[in-house]
Design a protein around this motif. Structure first.
Motif, mmCIF file in Angstrom:
data_model
loop_
_atom_site.group_PDB
_atom_site.id
_atom_site.type_symbol
_atom_site.label_atom_id
_atom_site.label_comp_id
_atom_site.label_asym_id
_atom_site.label_seq_id
_atom_site.Cartn_x
_atom_site.Cartn_y
_atom_site.Cartn_z
ATOM 1 N N THR A 22 0.761 -1.260 -0.077
ATOM 2 C CA THR A 22 -0.280 -0.287 0.360
ATOM 3 C C THR A 22 0.966 1.240 -0.217
ATOM 4 O O THR A 22 2.079 1.064 0.091
ATOM 5 N N ALA A 23 0.304 2.405 -0.602
ATOM 6 C CA ALA A 23 0.984 3.524 -0.956
ATOM 7 C C ALA A 23 0.000 4.577 -0.773
ATOM 8 O O ALA A 23 -1.046 4.282 -0.962
ATOM 9 N N PHE A 24 0.321 5.828 -0.465
ATOM 10 C CA PHE A 24 -0.540 7.329 -0.024
ATOM 11 C C PHE A 24 -1.356 6.674 -1.555
ATOM 12 O O PHE A 24 0.073 7.654 -2.754
ATOM 13 N N GLU A 25 -2.821 7.777 -1.512
ATOM 14 C CA GLU A 25 -3.227 7.877 -3.036
ATOM 15 C C GLU A 25 -2.725 9.512 -2.873
ATOM 16 O O GLU A 25 -2.402 9.797 -4.340
ATOM 17 N N SER A 26 -2.735 10.235 -1.808
ATOM 18 C CA SER A 26 -1.700 11.553 -2.230
ATOM 19 C C SER A 26 -0.799 11.554 -1.356
ATOM 20 O O SER A 26 -1.303 11.902 -0.620
ATOM 21 N N SER A 27 -0.081 11.594 -1.864
ATOM 22 C CA SER A 27 1.438 11.532 -0.994
ATOM 23 C C SER A 27 1.799 13.497 -0.979
ATOM 24 O O SER A 27 1.681 13.872 -1.355
ATOM 25 N N PRO A 28 1.996 13.176 0.547
ATOM 26 C CA PRO A 28 2.075 14.484 0.963
ATOM 27 C C PRO A 28 3.177 15.505 0.440
ATOM 28 O O PRO A 28 3.900 16.803 0.100
ATOM 29 N N ASP A 29 4.147 15.022 -0.070
ATOM 30 C CA ASP A 29 5.625 14.855 -0.256
ATOM 31 C C ASP A 29 5.261 15.360 -1.628
ATOM 32 O O ASP A 29 6.087 15.802 -2.286
ATOM 33 N N ARG A 30 4.564 15.258 -2.877
ATOM 34 C CA ARG A 30 4.309 15.394 -3.662
ATOM 35 C C ARG A 30 5.180 14.888 -4.583
ATOM 36 O O ARG A 30 5.872 15.484 -6.062
ATOM 37 N N GLY A 31 5.098 13.528 -4.411
ATOM 38 C CA GLY A 31 5.926 12.452 -5.663
ATOM 39 C C GLY A 31 7.388 12.694 -5.240
ATOM 40 O O GLY A 31 8.732 12.314 -6.091
ATOM 41 N N VAL B 35 2.494 8.248 -9.454
ATOM 42 C CA VAL B 35 1.353 7.878 -8.651
ATOM 43 C C VAL B 35 0.646 9.465 -8.466
ATOM 44 O O VAL B 35 -0.014 9.794 -8.494
ATOM 45 N N PHE B 36 2.084 10.065 -8.116
ATOM 46 C CA PHE B 36 1.578 12.217 -8.021
ATOM 47 C C PHE B 36 1.497 12.194 -9.586
ATOM 48 O O PHE B 36 0.093 13.152 -9.170
ATOM 49 N N THR B 37 1.563 12.020 -10.432
ATOM 50 C CA THR B 37 1.659 12.622 -11.629
ATOM 51 C C THR B 37 0.704 12.220 -12.659
ATOM 52 O O THR B 37 0.019 12.611 -14.031
ATOM 53 N N GLY B 38 0.080 10.822 -12.722
ATOM 54 C CA GLY B 38 -0.766 10.167 -12.845
ATOM 55 C C GLY B 38 -0.639 8.994 -13.519
ATOM 56 O O GLY B 38 -1.275 8.558 -14.051
ATOM 57 N N GLY B 39 0.711 8.875 -13.810
ATOM 58 C CA GLY B 39 0.841 7.885 -14.802
ATOM 59 C C GLY B 39 0.687 6.459 -14.035
ATOM 60 O O GLY B 39 0.410 6.202 -12.930
ATOM 61 N N GLN B 40 1.593 5.329 -14.584
ATOM 62 C CA GLN B 40 1.369 4.095 -13.516
ATOM 63 C C GLN B 40 1.524 3.423 -12.464
ATOM 64 O O GLN B 40 3.426 3.979 -12.471
#
Ligand code: GTB
Length: 217
Positions: free
Chosen positions: A6-15, A209-214
């Motif tokens: 598991t990983a953050f859906e939206s990480s506060p560190d912005r990738g 995940v942050f940029t919307g890629g795979q």
């Protein structure tokens, strides 16, 4: 069997790769194990389904068939035990590498996290500015001790190991801070580890995940 982390859906560190799924992805990449990623929101992490996997409602978790694990150190250790490449085969260097994993998580990471968290949690307190030099000094002492042990070596004990992977993951939290810059050999150690193709793949996967890629490996 292909594990799922598991990983953050939206990480506060912005990738920026600072959440602890990155170190697990890196270990999986080092040993060439493909994996799936399930992204979770902050709300989902506190729901019963996730709490059954992680009693503290956090990421990362690791599932492989019937096995469910939490705690990044335990997950890296499990991966390193099950595959070749992250722990020496010979007993003594293997034990030392495991010792470095514990040192990274129990001795080096706590003062780094304490200092980082003081930055968000205590910023508005009138004593924050007074306390900061003390927190910096605790980190500096550990970095100095660790730098003295690492010396000019590329890695802690011969070949790159799970000990280096865990230690570098901890030191990365200081990237961009003046503290790590005080220890050029440690900054170089982190840079050397980050140049590893396995780290690059892990970093790219979490950034996607942050940029919307795979996501995933
Ligand atoms: N000891 C555990 C481990 O090593 O696995 C700690 C796990 C942990 O702290 N998980 C954090 C979490 O799920 C994410 S990594 N937090 C949510 C919660 O507690 O509700 C810590 C983290 C988060 C964000 C950043 N960042 O944005 O820079 C960096 C590190």
């Amino acid at each position: 069997m292909r594990p799922t982390i598991t990983a953050f859906e939206s990480s506060p560190d912005r990738g920026r790769g600072l959440a602890r799924d990155t170190r697990v992805r890196w270990a999986l990449e080092e040993v060439g194990q493909a994996y799936d990623v399930r992204l979770v929101s902050f709300a989902e992490m506190k729901e019963p389904a996730h709490l059954a996997l992680h009693p503290f409602g956090q990421i990362p978790t690791y599932q492989e068939g019937e096995l469910a694990l939490f705690e990044s150190g335990a997950i890296i250790f499990h991966i390193a035990e099950r595959h070749q490449g992250l722990l020496p085969v010979e007993a003594a260097p293997r034990a030392r590498a495991i010792g470095w994993m514990f040192a990274a998580l129990n001795t080096v990471e706590p003062p780094i996290v304490e200092r980082e968290q003081a930055g968000y949690a205590e910023r508005d307190r009138d004593w924050h500015q007074k306390r900061l030099p003390l927190l910096d000094e605790r980190v500096r002492v550990r970095l100095g001790q660790f730098a003295a042990r690492l010396g000019q070596a590329d890695w802690l004990d011969g070949a790159f190991s799970a000990g280096d992977l865990t230690m570098v993951s901890v030191l990365q939290r200081l990237k961009g801070s003046a503290l790590i810059a005080e220890f050029p050999a440690l900054a170089a150690y982190v840079a050397r580890a980050e140049a590893r193709p396995a780290f690059q793949r892990a970093f790219a996967a979490q950034l996607a995940v942050f940029t919307g890629g795979q996501a995933g490996g």
